[in-house]
Design a protein around this motif. Sequence first.
Motif, mmCIF file in Angstrom:
data_model
loop_
_atom_site.group_PDB
_atom_site.id
_atom_site.type_symbol
_atom_site.label_atom_id
_atom_site.label_comp_id
_atom_site.label_asym_id
_atom_site.label_seq_id
_atom_site.Cartn_x
_atom_site.Cartn_y
_atom_site.Cartn_z
ATOM 1 N N GLY A 68 38.117 51.282 33.177
ATOM 2 C CA GLY A 68 36.956 51.211 34.059
ATOM 3 C C GLY A 68 36.174 49.922 33.890
ATOM 4 N N LEU A 69 36.180 49.372 32.668
ATOM 5 C CA LEU A 69 35.453 48.127 32.433
ATOM 6 C C LEU A 69 36.042 46.979 33.235
ATOM 7 N N ILE A 70 37.372 46.936 33.325
ATOM 8 C CA ILE A 70 38.017 45.886 34.118
ATOM 9 C C ILE A 70 37.658 46.041 35.590
ATOM 10 N N GLN A 71 37.637 47.263 36.079
ATOM 11 C CA GLN A 71 37.259 47.501 37.466
ATOM 12 C C GLN A 71 35.832 47.049 37.725
ATOM 13 N N LEU A 72 34.958 47.309 36.761
ATOM 14 C CA LEU A 72 33.567 46.871 36.881
ATOM 15 C C LEU A 72 33.486 45.347 36.920
ATOM 16 N N PHE A 73 34.245 44.679 36.069
ATOM 17 C CA PHE A 73 34.246 43.212 36.038
ATOM 18 C C PHE A 73 34.791 42.630 37.336
ATOM 19 N N ILE A 74 35.803 43.275 37.908
ATOM 20 C CA ILE A 74 36.364 42.785 39.167
ATOM 21 C C ILE A 74 35.313 42.815 40.267
ATOM 22 N N VAL A 75 34.581 43.931 40.340
ATOM 23 C CA VAL A 75 33.547 44.049 41.374
ATOM 24 C C VAL A 75 32.442 43.021 41.162
ATOM 25 N N PHE A 76 32.049 42.830 39.908
ATOM 26 C CA PHE A 76 30.894 41.963 39.642
ATOM 27 C C PHE A 76 31.247 40.477 39.550
ATOM 28 N N PHE A 77 32.409 40.169 38.933
ATOM 29 C CA PHE A 77 32.732 38.767 38.679
ATOM 30 C C PHE A 77 33.749 38.180 39.671
ATOM 31 N N VAL A 78 34.649 39.017 40.213
ATOM 32 C CA VAL A 78 35.713 38.502 41.078
ATOM 33 C C VAL A 78 35.276 38.476 42.546
ATOM 34 N N LEU A 79 34.609 39.523 42.995
ATOM 35 C CA LEU A 79 34.213 39.571 44.411
ATOM 36 C C LEU A 79 33.347 38.382 44.843
ATOM 37 N N PRO A 80 32.482 37.823 43.975
ATOM 38 C CA PRO A 80 31.735 36.619 44.402
ATOM 39 C C PRO A 80 32.631 35.463 44.808
ATOM 40 N N SER A 81 33.852 35.401 44.264
ATOM 41 C CA SER A 81 34.790 34.351 44.660
ATOM 42 C C SER A 81 35.206 34.491 46.118
ATOM 43 N N PHE A 82 35.057 35.711 46.666
ATOM 44 C CA PHE A 82 35.385 35.974 48.067
ATOM 45 C C PHE A 82 34.128 36.075 48.933
ATOM 46 N N GLY A 83 33.022 35.617 48.390
ATOM 47 C CA GLY A 83 31.790 35.576 49.161
ATOM 48 C C GLY A 83 30.932 36.816 49.100
ATOM 49 N N LEU A 84 31.281 37.774 48.217
ATOM 50 C CA LEU A 84 30.503 39.006 48.114
ATOM 51 C C LEU A 84 29.879 39.073 46.727
ATOM 52 N N ARG A 85 28.617 38.651 46.642
ATOM 53 C CA ARG A 85 27.900 38.658 45.373
ATOM 54 C C ARG A 85 26.926 39.830 45.359
ATOM 55 N N LEU A 86 27.054 40.670 44.351
ATOM 56 C CA LEU A 86 26.252 41.886 44.274
ATOM 57 C C LEU A 86 25.379 41.876 43.031
ATOM 58 N N PRO A 87 24.164 42.413 43.133
ATOM 59 C CA PRO A 87 23.339 42.600 41.929
ATOM 60 C C PRO A 87 24.025 43.556 40.962
ATOM 61 N N PRO A 88 23.675 43.497 39.681
ATOM 62 C CA PRO A 88 24.351 44.339 38.690
ATOM 63 C C PRO A 88 24.327 45.829 39.017
ATOM 64 N N LEU A 89 23.194 46.344 39.451
ATOM 65 C CA LEU A 89 23.097 47.773 39.724
ATOM 66 C C LEU A 89 23.999 48.191 40.883
ATOM 67 N N GLN A 90 24.015 47.396 41.946
ATOM 68 C CA GLN A 90 24.868 47.725 43.090
ATOM 69 C C GLN A 90 26.350 47.601 42.727
ATOM 70 N N ALA A 91 26.694 46.572 41.980
ATOM 71 C CA ALA A 91 28.090 46.399 41.560
ATOM 72 C C ALA A 91 28.539 47.571 40.700
ATOM 73 N N ALA A 92 27.682 48.007 39.790
ATOM 74 C CA ALA A 92 28.029 49.138 38.940
ATOM 75 C C ALA A 92 28.181 50.411 39.763
ATOM 76 N N ALA A 93 27.290 50.619 40.721
ATOM 77 C CA ALA A 93 27.362 51.820 41.563
ATOM 78 C C ALA A 93 28.667 51.855 42.354
ATOM 79 N N ILE A 94 29.072 50.713 42.896
ATOM 80 C CA ILE A 94 30.327 50.654 43.661
ATOM 81 C C ILE A 94 31.527 50.899 42.752
#
Length: 222
Positions: A68-94
């Motif tokens: 689950g930690l890797i999935q969390l990192f993908i949402v928070f750290f990888v998605l910004p590379s595709f133009g989707l930057r999320l605040p920590p709380l929203q990234a964690a919720a997703i």
Amino acid sequence: MTGFSFRQILQYQGLFVQGMEITLLLAGIAAFFGVIIGVLGAVGVRWGPRPLRWIIRIYVELIRNTPGLIQLFIVFFVLPSFGLRLPPLQAAAIAFSIYFGAYAIEIIRAGLDSIPRSQIEAGQCLGITRWQIFRHVIFMPALRNIYPSFTSQLVLLFLGTSIASQISAEELFYMGSFVESRTYRSFEVYALICAIYLVSVLILKVIFALGGRILFRWPAQH
């Protein structure tokens, strides 16, 4: 600094309360959207076309067999590379919603599979509507069958929100780490956090047990 003292820790009680509120919020959001994913996914696996079933199964296997930690990192750290930057709380919720949804699909699917085809056919023979068959013959018995495992997964989801601290989401564990960095009272801080988690889980178990008694009053079939 020797000896144990919780006096300094209690000065930060407001932060612990705030962290607990965020933890409950994260768990609640993930549970809500995870259940939606679970219901839709289980229905898709049970009655959907073959391509959809394969897509859902790949999603379930991918999520359930990776940390689950890797999935969390993908949402928070990888998605910004595709133009989707999320605040920590929203990234964690997703991330938690996606994670919990995969487990919910399997649990709900197992519940649907536990209903014998003969019971559905009996309902059809009695002439009741499809909605009544779904509600009384499929849904409630299936819910009763999966209730213990589903509520256990909800407890694990609640405890798992602690990894959101790794992306600076201000949940309970993050607040505890912040307090520890200010007071250098590691034992006291983490003992208090453990106590909060333990009491919270025990309360959740009592709530789930009472909920089960209210929802499932009819005797179980043997």
